[in-house]
Design a protein around this motif. Structure first.
Motif, PDB file in Angstrom:
ATOM      1  N   ILE A 245       0.849  -1.188   0.000  1.00  0.00           N
ATOM      2  CA  ILE A 245       0.000   0.000   0.000  1.00  0.00           C
ATOM      3  C   ILE A 245       0.889   1.245   0.000  1.00  0.00           C
ATOM      4  O   ILE A 245       1.837   1.353   0.764  1.00  0.00           O
ATOM      5  CB  ILE A 245      -0.913   0.014   1.232  1.00  0.00           C
ATOM      6  N   GLY A 246       0.566   2.176  -0.858  1.00  0.00           N
ATOM      7  CA  GLY A 246       1.368   3.386  -1.025  1.00  0.00           C
ATOM      8  C   GLY A 246       2.316   3.244  -2.195  1.00  0.00           C
ATOM      9  O   GLY A 246       2.342   4.096  -3.082  1.00  0.00           O
ATOM     10  N   TYR A 247       3.054   2.167  -2.226  1.00  0.00           N
ATOM     11  CA  TYR A 247       4.006   1.933  -3.305  1.00  0.00           C
ATOM     12  C   TYR A 247       3.280   1.617  -4.606  1.00  0.00           C
ATOM     13  O   TYR A 247       3.648   2.125  -5.677  1.00  0.00           O
ATOM     14  CB  TYR A 247       4.981   0.821  -2.919  1.00  0.00           C
ATOM     15  N   ALA A 248       2.253   0.782  -4.537  1.00  0.00           N
ATOM     16  CA  ALA A 248       1.478   0.461  -5.743  1.00  0.00           C
ATOM     17  C   ALA A 248       0.824   1.707  -6.315  1.00  0.00           C
ATOM     18  O   ALA A 248       0.817   1.923  -7.535  1.00  0.00           O
ATOM     19  CB  ALA A 248       0.418  -0.588  -5.399  1.00  0.00           C
ATOM     20  N   GLN A 249       0.300   2.556  -5.442  1.00  0.00           N
ATOM     21  CA  GLN A 249      -0.381   3.771  -5.893  1.00  0.00           C
ATOM     22  C   GLN A 249       0.600   4.776  -6.497  1.00  0.00           C
ATOM     23  O   GLN A 249       0.287   5.429  -7.505  1.00  0.00           O
ATOM     24  CB  GLN A 249      -1.143   4.396  -4.726  1.00  0.00           C
ATOM     25  N   VAL A 250       1.782   4.895  -5.913  1.00  0.00           N
ATOM     26  CA  VAL A 250       2.780   5.810  -6.458  1.00  0.00           C
ATOM     27  C   VAL A 250       3.318   5.280  -7.787  1.00  0.00           C
ATOM     28  O   VAL A 250       3.586   6.056  -8.713  1.00  0.00           O
ATOM     29  CB  VAL A 250       3.917   6.052  -5.450  1.00  0.00           C
ATOM     30  N   LEU A 251       3.464   3.971  -7.901  1.00  0.00           N
ATOM     31  CA  LEU A 251       3.896   3.409  -9.178  1.00  0.00           C
ATOM     32  C   LEU A 251       2.890   3.735 -10.280  1.00  0.00           C
ATOM     33  O   LEU A 251       3.284   4.069 -11.402  1.00  0.00           O
ATOM     34  CB  LEU A 251       4.062   1.885  -9.051  1.00  0.00           C
ATOM     35  N   ASP A 252       1.603   3.669  -9.958  1.00  0.00           N
ATOM     36  CA  ASP A 252       0.590   4.058 -10.948  1.00  0.00           C
ATOM     37  C   ASP A 252       0.755   5.520 -11.351  1.00  0.00           C
ATOM     38  O   ASP A 252       0.635   5.872 -12.526  1.00  0.00           O
ATOM     39  CB  ASP A 252      -0.817   3.836 -10.387  1.00  0.00           C
ATOM     40  N   TYR A 253       1.048   6.354 -10.364  1.00  0.00           N
ATOM     41  CA  TYR A 253       1.263   7.776 -10.651  1.00  0.00           C
ATOM     42  C   TYR A 253       2.484   7.964 -11.554  1.00  0.00           C
ATOM     43  O   TYR A 253       2.434   8.701 -12.554  1.00  0.00           O
ATOM     44  CB  TYR A 253       1.444   8.546  -9.344  1.00  0.00           C
ATOM     45  N   ARG A 266      -6.007   7.070  -2.779  1.00  0.00           N
ATOM     46  CA  ARG A 266      -6.095   5.611  -2.803  1.00  0.00           C
ATOM     47  C   ARG A 266      -5.201   4.969  -1.740  1.00  0.00           C
ATOM     48  O   ARG A 266      -5.524   3.894  -1.222  1.00  0.00           O
ATOM     49  CB  ARG A 266      -5.713   5.087  -4.193  1.00  0.00           C
ATOM     50  N   THR A 267      -4.107   5.621  -1.405  1.00  0.00           N
ATOM     51  CA  THR A 267      -3.250   5.125  -0.328  1.00  0.00           C
ATOM     52  C   THR A 267      -3.979   5.197   1.000  1.00  0.00           C
ATOM     53  O   THR A 267      -3.971   4.252   1.797  1.00  0.00           O
ATOM     54  CB  THR A 267      -1.938   5.919  -0.265  1.00  0.00           C
ATOM     55  N   PHE A 268      -4.640   6.316   1.250  1.00  0.00           N
ATOM     56  CA  PHE A 268      -5.421   6.471   2.485  1.00  0.00           C
ATOM     57  C   PHE A 268      -6.533   5.427   2.545  1.00  0.00           C
ATOM     58  O   PHE A 268      -6.718   4.743   3.559  1.00  0.00           O
ATOM     59  CB  PHE A 268      -6.012   7.875   2.568  1.00  0.00           C
ATOM     60  N   ILE A 269      -7.275   5.280   1.464  1.00  0.00           N
ATOM     61  CA  ILE A 269      -8.397   4.341   1.440  1.00  0.00           C
ATOM     62  C   ILE A 269      -7.903   2.902   1.612  1.00  0.00           C
ATOM     63  O   ILE A 269      -8.478   2.103   2.355  1.00  0.00           O
ATOM     64  CB  ILE A 269      -9.200   4.489   0.134  1.00  0.00           C
ATOM     65  N   GLY A 270      -6.800   2.568   0.933  1.00  0.00           N
ATOM     66  CA  GLY A 270      -6.243   1.225   1.051  1.00  0.00           C
ATOM     67  C   GLY A 270      -5.773   0.925   2.457  1.00  0.00           C
ATOM     68  O   GLY A 270      -5.969  -0.183   2.976  1.00  0.00           O
ATOM     69  N   THR A 271      -5.147   1.919   3.101  1.00  0.00           N
ATOM     70  CA  THR A 271      -4.679   1.725   4.477  1.00  0.00           C
ATOM     71  C   THR A 271      -5.854   1.560   5.418  1.00  0.00           C
ATOM     72  O   THR A 271      -5.852   0.676   6.290  1.00  0.00           O
ATOM     73  CB  THR A 271      -3.817   2.913   4.925  1.00  0.00           C
ATOM     74  N   ARG A 272      -6.866   2.393   5.253  1.00  0.00           N
ATOM     75  CA  ARG A 272      -8.044   2.306   6.120  1.00  0.00           C
ATOM     76  C   ARG A 272      -8.731   0.949   5.961  1.00  0.00           C
ATOM     77  O   ARG A 272      -9.149   0.329   6.947  1.00  0.00           O
ATOM     78  CB  ARG A 272      -9.012   3.440   5.787  1.00  0.00           C
ATOM     79  N   ARG A 273      -8.827   0.467   4.740  1.00  0.00           N
ATOM     80  CA  ARG A 273      -9.442  -0.841   4.497  1.00  0.00           C
ATOM     81  C   ARG A 273      -8.614  -1.949   5.149  1.00  0.00           C
ATOM     82  O   ARG A 273      -9.159  -2.893   5.736  1.00  0.00           O
ATOM     83  CB  ARG A 273      -9.561  -1.067   2.991  1.00  0.00           C
TER      84      ARG A 273
END
Length: 308
Positions: A245-253, A266-273
């Motif tokens: 989480i976080g790394y996958a979203q930044v890679l997309d960016y 998406r990092t926040f939402i993924g962490t919360r989930r």
């Protein structure tokens, strides 16, 4: 192994629970009071260079306390529960043999169970594994998630929908054994080494605020640059590291598939989930003594639980 060690003399302490509740600080405080050493049980903190996005304590923040199972993998290597279990058992028993207290700190659910409940993992079948890995490659995580929901809804609910590798493993186990993935898990009983389990949690609204602040600090503190540097070290070639989480979203960016605000959201939402899954998993374990991470007397409360 050091089977002659008596757990009545020294018992490890596990500080577990959801992300962002304050486990790391409590672990350090306990290590100082109990002459202990920290054993990390966060899967992604095993990776060298994955510091900001995993909220890994810097060397200076570790207060001179020895930490184990941090920075032991390159981002191209695959993190597995079985390999962690083997290495962490050696670490814990070495710490015990030296007369110190192992303080196990983290929130990777299956890692906790593998270490404390002596999880014996089902054998692997290369052909079955290859079949589901092909589904992952061709259809992505959505495809294996759908397959897992059909065959084992409980496993699908407990594994992150973005964690393709673990979903593939669950599908493999289900197909090989003909039983739900959870059937391969150990029976909850006396924790290995007589480990005492402390759970740290917080009010949901407060924890959501902490996750939001942590996410903002990660992005403002250099997460994008960290990921960009790790790409040069082969991050995209890894199996587990690039899905964190976080790394996958930044890679997309970085690949132009999203903008930075969306990656942060998406990092926040993924962490919360993920936090919700951690809470559900750990709350089922009746051996855990739960503590409020917001308690100003958290250390004292923890020591009171640990007192004979």
């Amino acid at each position: 192994m050091t089977a002659d060690i008596s757990v009545t003399e020294i018992q490890p302490v596990a500080v577990i629970g959801p992300t962002a509740t304050g486990k790391s600080d409590l672990g350090l405080d306990l290590a100082e009071r109990l002459d202990g050493e920290i054993v990390n049980i966060d899967a992604m903190q095993q990776y060298r260079g994955m510091d900001i996005g995993t909220a890994k304590l810097s060397v200076a923040e570790r207060r001179g306390i020895v930490h184990h199972r941090l920075d032991v993998l390159d981002v191209t290597e695959t993190a597995t529960v079985a390999n962690y279990q083997e290495a962490a058992v050696r670490d814990v028993e070495d710490i015990l043999a030296r007369g110190k207290t192992p303080i196990v700190v983290g929130g990777s659910m299956m890692y906790v169970q593998s270490l404390l409940d002596e999880w014996a993992f089902p054998a692997t079948d290369p052909e079955v594994r290859a079949k589901w890995e092909k589904v992952l490659v061709e259809g992505g995580t959505d495809a294996v998630n759908r397959a897992l929901r059909e065959r084992d809804p409980e496993a699908a609910a407990s594994i992150l929908a973005t964690d393709g590798r673990r979903m593939v493993r669950a599908l493999e186990v289900v197909e090989i054994t003909g039983q739900p993935f959870a059937a391969s898990a150990p029976t909850i009983g006396e924790p290995r080494w007589g480990t005492r389990l402390l759970g740290v949690d917080r009010d949901t609204a407060e924890l959501d605020e902490r996750i939001a602040r942590r996410t903002d600090l990660m992005f403002s503190g250099g997460l994008v640059d960290e990921v960009r540097g790790l790409v040069g070290e082969g991050l995209k070639d890894g199996v587990t590291a690039p899905r964190a989480i976080g790394y996958a979203q930044v890679l997309d960016y970085l690949d132009g598939e999203s903008d930075l605000d969306y990656a942060r959201e998406r990092t926040f939402i993924g962490t919360r989930r993920y936090v919700r899954r951690q809470r559900s998993w750990f709350r089922r374990d009746r051996r855990v003594h739960w503590l409020d991470g917001a308690d100003p007397s958290l250390l004292e409360s923890a020591l009171a639980v640990l007192s004979p």
